[in-house]
Structure formats: structure tokens, C-alpha cells
Design a protein around this motif. Structure first.
Motif, short mmCIF file in Angstrom:
data_model
loop_
_atom_site.label_atom_id
_atom_site.label_comp_id
_atom_site.label_asym_id
_atom_site.label_seq_id
_atom_site.Cartn_x
_atom_site.Cartn_y
_atom_site.Cartn_z
N ALA A 88 0.83 -1.20 0.00
CA ALA A 88 0.00 0.00 0.00
C ALA A 88 0.87 1.25 0.00
CB ALA A 88 -0.93 0.00 1.21
N ALA A 89 1.97 1.20 0.74
CA ALA A 89 2.91 2.34 0.75
C ALA A 89 3.42 2.62 -0.65
CB ALA A 89 4.07 2.05 1.70
N ARG A 90 3.75 1.56 -1.39
CA ARG A 90 4.23 1.71 -2.76
C ARG A 90 3.18 2.41 -3.63
NH1 ARG A 90 8.18 -1.50 -4.82
NH2 ARG A 90 7.73 -3.13 -3.27
N PHE A 109 5.99 6.08 5.71
CA PHE A 109 5.44 4.83 6.24
C PHE A 109 6.47 4.20 7.18
CE2 PHE A 109 3.58 5.86 2.24
CZ PHE A 109 2.23 5.63 2.42
N GLN A 110 6.05 3.92 8.41
CA GLN A 110 6.97 3.46 9.44
C GLN A 110 6.53 2.12 10.01
OE1 GLN A 110 6.81 6.78 12.20
NE2 GLN A 110 8.41 7.90 11.09
N LEU A 111 7.52 1.26 10.29
CA LEU A 111 7.30 -0.02 10.96
C LEU A 111 7.99 0.02 12.31
CD1 LEU A 111 8.08 -2.50 8.04
CD2 LEU A 111 5.82 -2.00 8.98
N LEU A 112 7.23 -0.31 13.35
CA LEU A 112 7.78 -0.36 14.70
C LEU A 112 7.41 -1.70 15.32
CD1 LEU A 112 9.14 1.02 17.17
CD2 LEU A 112 6.87 1.89 17.79
N GLN A 156 15.41 -4.75 2.63
CA GLN A 156 15.15 -4.48 1.21
C GLN A 156 14.14 -3.35 1.05
OE1 GLN A 156 13.85 -7.93 -1.04
NE2 GLN A 156 12.77 -6.65 -2.51
N TRP A 157 13.06 -3.38 1.84
CA TRP A 157 12.04 -2.33 1.77
C TRP A 157 12.62 -0.98 2.19
CZ3 TRP A 157 8.24 -5.86 4.86
CH2 TRP A 157 7.64 -6.78 3.99
N VAL A 158 13.48 -1.01 3.21
CA VAL A 158 14.11 0.24 3.65
C VAL A 158 15.01 0.79 2.56
CG1 VAL A 158 15.72 1.24 5.31
CG2 VAL A 158 13.95 -0.34 6.10
N VAL A 177 9.70 2.18 3.33
CA VAL A 177 9.36 2.29 4.74
C VAL A 177 10.57 2.72 5.55
CG1 VAL A 177 7.56 0.51 4.61
CG2 VAL A 177 9.90 -0.13 5.23
N GLU A 178 10.30 3.21 6.74
CA GLU A 178 11.33 3.47 7.74
C GLU A 178 11.16 2.41 8.83
OE1 GLU A 178 10.80 7.52 9.15
OE2 GLU A 178 9.95 8.02 7.19
N PHE A 179 12.21 1.69 9.14
CA PHE A 179 12.14 0.70 10.21
C PHE A 179 12.67 1.32 11.49
CE2 PHE A 179 14.13 -3.04 12.45
CZ PHE A 179 12.93 -3.47 13.00
N LEU A 180 11.81 1.40 12.51
CA LEU A 180 12.14 2.10 13.75
C LEU A 180 12.67 1.17 14.83
CD1 LEU A 180 8.95 4.38 13.89
CD2 LEU A 180 11.17 4.88 12.85
N GLY A 181 12.71 -0.14 14.54
CA GLY A 181 13.18 -1.09 15.54
C GLY A 181 12.09 -1.40 16.54
N SER A 182 12.48 -1.78 17.76
CA SER A 182 11.53 -2.08 18.82
C SER A 182 11.79 -1.15 20.00
CB SER A 182 11.63 -3.54 19.26
OG SER A 182 12.94 -3.83 19.72
N THR A 183 10.82 -1.04 20.87
CA THR A 183 10.94 -0.11 21.99
C THR A 183 10.05 -0.54 23.14
OG1 THR A 183 10.68 2.21 22.66
CG2 THR A 183 9.09 1.36 21.06
N ASP A 184 10.40 -0.11 24.34
CA ASP A 184 9.54 -0.33 25.50
C ASP A 184 8.53 0.80 25.69
OD1 ASP A 184 10.71 -2.72 26.16
OD2 ASP A 184 12.18 -1.83 27.50
N ASP A 185 8.70 1.87 24.94
CA ASP A 185 7.80 3.02 25.06
C ASP A 185 7.41 3.50 23.67
OD1 ASP A 185 6.33 5.22 25.77
OD2 ASP A 185 7.95 6.27 26.79
#
Length: 375
Positions: A211-213, A224-227, A245-247, A252-260
């Protein structure tokens, strides 16, 4: 002092999703023990005022030997703890923890927070999991579901009896912790869509990227961001190299993982979840509590949180083109309309999905069990 043993498949889950319940139990005079595998969050479990008990659990595996060892571990722990109530979350604690509790004469409360890959994909694995659930939940005092579609499915399949079942509005949201920004200014550099979830194909990650494409062809400044967690122990996990590959493509922007997740939700304009099926998704609840418009698939779990064209949009599942059209429709809205849509999200979460509603239902169920045992 009455005692409750609570078990989940990760300590991370306990800290992030069950801390409100644990604190409420402690404030009501309950002794609480938490049984979960060791991870980076295990040390934080005791900060909630409860006892932490480590257990080895192969969350993704189906080895009968490891599962027998898990069942024995649960039996031994529950035998030692002698709680008044055992509360199970996620599939293996629900199955092996519950059976071990029954064998020790301990009443059980289960929570079905979603049906997972086995039910979404179907086939032999679904039949196996249904059989295991049927055996494990048969003697449960209460089985909580997070949407009525899941509850009806379990009743119709003979996995549980209707009189055992209760509905919860998800795991609830702390409305003070997840709150809207005091002042929010219009964004100048394009609309930001964010997907917050474990990065699984069943969460609709592929549809989100496709959809981002499509959207970027019409609106090149849209972002478009992935978290979420990568490399999770799940057969439907999106491979790391695919994300990279998408990045690299700039999709998309890959934001990694987070506790907050709050800073990331606050920085986005719209929270998106194209999942194939859910219990009640935390990302939509948390995004809605922060007054964000929502876009999600019209499937069980998501459709309860999103009122179409009110606090967001519903799209067809597994349909990137329809998802893209809803994103374009949102991006074309003027700023006051987006703010109004986000305010409706906040009001919906306040009235239907507050953590206090969920906690009171658990406390009521536990109190009924203890009162019945004392009479």
C-alpha cells in the motif's frame, strides 16, 4: 492473604500489558506470583510488587518432550505455590498451566487474547490446537475473550461452554499513560502512517508495504513506518533481509523495537493495522488513546475499535489496494478533520477500552472464585 498465580509466555508481556492488573491485585491485598520465561524484562517483574518464577518455555516449538517438561514444571510450581486462583495468558500457559492447575485442585481463569497463526492459517495445526484447548479449558471457571467473534467460535466448536465465557475490551489502556499531546501543530513534510506490531505476515505487514508503494505514486511525501520486533519465534515472521530491502527501496522506515511506543505514536498522523485477525490489538487501543485516527482491516478484533469514517477507516483484509485507497482518503482530509477523527478515537477508548474496566472484571471473577471456595 489470598494468592494468585499469573502466567504469560514472556516477561516482556507481563511488564508491558499486565502491570496494571498486578498492581490492582496487590492493592486489594492479594499475594501475586508471576510465572514466565526469562528475558530482558524479568528483573522488572519484581518491581511490580510480586514474586517472579522463571520457567522454560518453547513458545514456537511443538516438541512433545519439551511440552511434557513444561507441564511438569507448571505442576511443580503450582504444587509449591498453592494459589487460590491460576490465571493463564497466551497459548502454552493457557493449555499446560491450566491442566497442571486442575491436577492440583486450583481454579483457573483463562484469557484468549487472540487466535493466532494456527486459527488464521487453518489445517492440521488448527485442529491440533483446538483439541488441546478443548482439553485444557473444559474445567476452567472463566474464559475471557477479547471479542465476540472469538467467543462464538470457541462455543460453536465445543471448545468451551457458553456459561464459562466472559467478554473483555482487550487488555485495556492506561488513559493517563497514553494521553493526547497538549498542543499539536500541523505537519509540514507529508503524512506519516505507522504500523506497530510484531513483524509477522499475519499482521498485514506485506499489505502495508505494498500500500505504501501505491500511495507514494500519488503522494510522494507520505511516509510509512514499521515499529516492532524482528526475528520473533513465529513461523510467519517477516525476514530481516526483507525489511532491509524495503528500507533500501525507500518504501518504509524501520524504527526497531521499543519499551515506550508513545513518542513514535505521537509523531505519526495515523496508526495502521492491516491484520488478518486479532483479539483486541494494543496498537489501535494505544494509538486511539493518544487521539490518533486509525486504519485497520474489517476483521474480528479490529472492527470493534474502529468506527468506519468516524475515528478512522476499515479496509478489506489482504487487500493492499483497498488499504492504499483508505490511506489516500485520510491524507486528503484537512487538518481539522483529522484532529476531529483523533478526538473521536480518544473518546471511544475512554468509554469502552479503559484499563479500569478490564481490571474490575478480573477482580470480580477472582472474588467470585474465592468466595465460592470459602462458602
Amino acid at each position: 492473604m489470598p494468592k494468585v498465580v499469573l502466567s504469560v509466555n514472556t516477561s516482556w508481556n507481563v511488564v508491558n500489558f499486565r502491570s496494571g492488573l498486578i498492581k490492582a491485585l496487590r492493592s486489594r491485598g492479594y499475594e501475586v506470583s508471576v510465572v514466565a520465561p526469562k528475558d530482558d524484562h524479568s528483573a522488572k517483574v519484581t518491581d511490580l510488587g510480586c514474586r517472579y518464577i522463571a520457567i522454560e518455555m518453547d513458545n514456537a516449538g511443538m516438541s512433545p518432550f519439551r511440552d511434557l517438561h513444561l507441564a511438569w514444571s507448571y505442576w511443580r510450581i503450582i504444587r509449591q505455590e498453592r494459589p487460590n486462583v491460576f490465571i493463564g495468558f497466551t497459548i502454552k500457559p493457557n493449555i499446560f498451566g491450566s491442566v497442571s492447575a486442575y491436577l492440583n485442585g486450583v481454579p483457573v481463569i483463562n484469557n484468549i487474547s487472540g487466535l493466532g497463526t494456527a486459527f488464521v492459517r487453518g489445517g492440521f495445526l488448527r485442529k491440533l490446537v483446538q483439541s488441546m484447548y478443548r482439553c485444557a479449558l473444559y474445567r476452567s471457571k472463566w474464559v475471557f475473550f477479547q471479542n465476540d467473534d472469538d467467543r462464538v467460535l470457541f462455543v460453536d466448536e465445543g471448545i468451551v461452554r457458553e456459561e464459562q465465557t466472559l467478554l473483555l475490551p482487550g487488555s485495556g489502556v492506561n488513559l493517563d499513560h497514553f494521553s493526547p499531546a497538549v498542543d499539536e501543530t500541523p505537519r509540514l513534510n507529508g503524512v506519516v502512517f505507522i504500523l506497530v506490531a510484531r513483524l509477522l505476515w499475519d499482521k498485514g505487514v506485506g499489505e502495508f508495504v505494498e500500500a505504501a508503494r501505491l500511495v507514494r505514486e500519488k503522494m510522494p511525501t507520505a511516509r510509512f513506518q514499521l515499529l516492532g520486533f524482528l526475528d520473533v519465534e513465529n513461523r510467519t515472521a517477516v525476514p530481516r533481509n526483507r525489511i532491509e530491502q524495503w528500507v533500501d527501496e525507500g518504501l518504509v522506515e524501520f524504527l526497531g523495537s521499543t519499551d515506550d511506543v508513545r513518542p513514535f505514536l505521537q509523531a505519526a498522523d495515523c496508526v495502521v493495522l492491516p491484520s488478518y485477525r486479532e483479539g483486541t490489538p494494543r496498537s489501535l487501543l494505544e494509538g486511539g488513546a493518544m487521539a490518533k485516527p486509525l486504519i485497520a482491516t474489517n476483521v474480528p478484533g479490529c472492527k470493534e475499535v474502529v468506527d468506519h469514517a468516524e475515528n478512522g477507516f476499515l479496509c478489506r483484509p489482504r487487500d493492499a489496494e483497498d488499504l492504499a485507497s483508505k490511506m489516500v482518503e485520510f491524507a486528503a482530509m484537512d487538518y481539522p478533520s483529522r484532529i476531529s477523527m483523533g478526538q473521536k478515537s480518544r473518546r471511544k477508548i475512554e468509554t469502552q477500552f479503559s484499563e479500569t474496566i478490564v481490571i474490575e472484571k478480573y477482580l470480580s471473577a477472582i472474588q467470585q472464585i474465592i468466595k465460592a471456595a470459602d462458602s
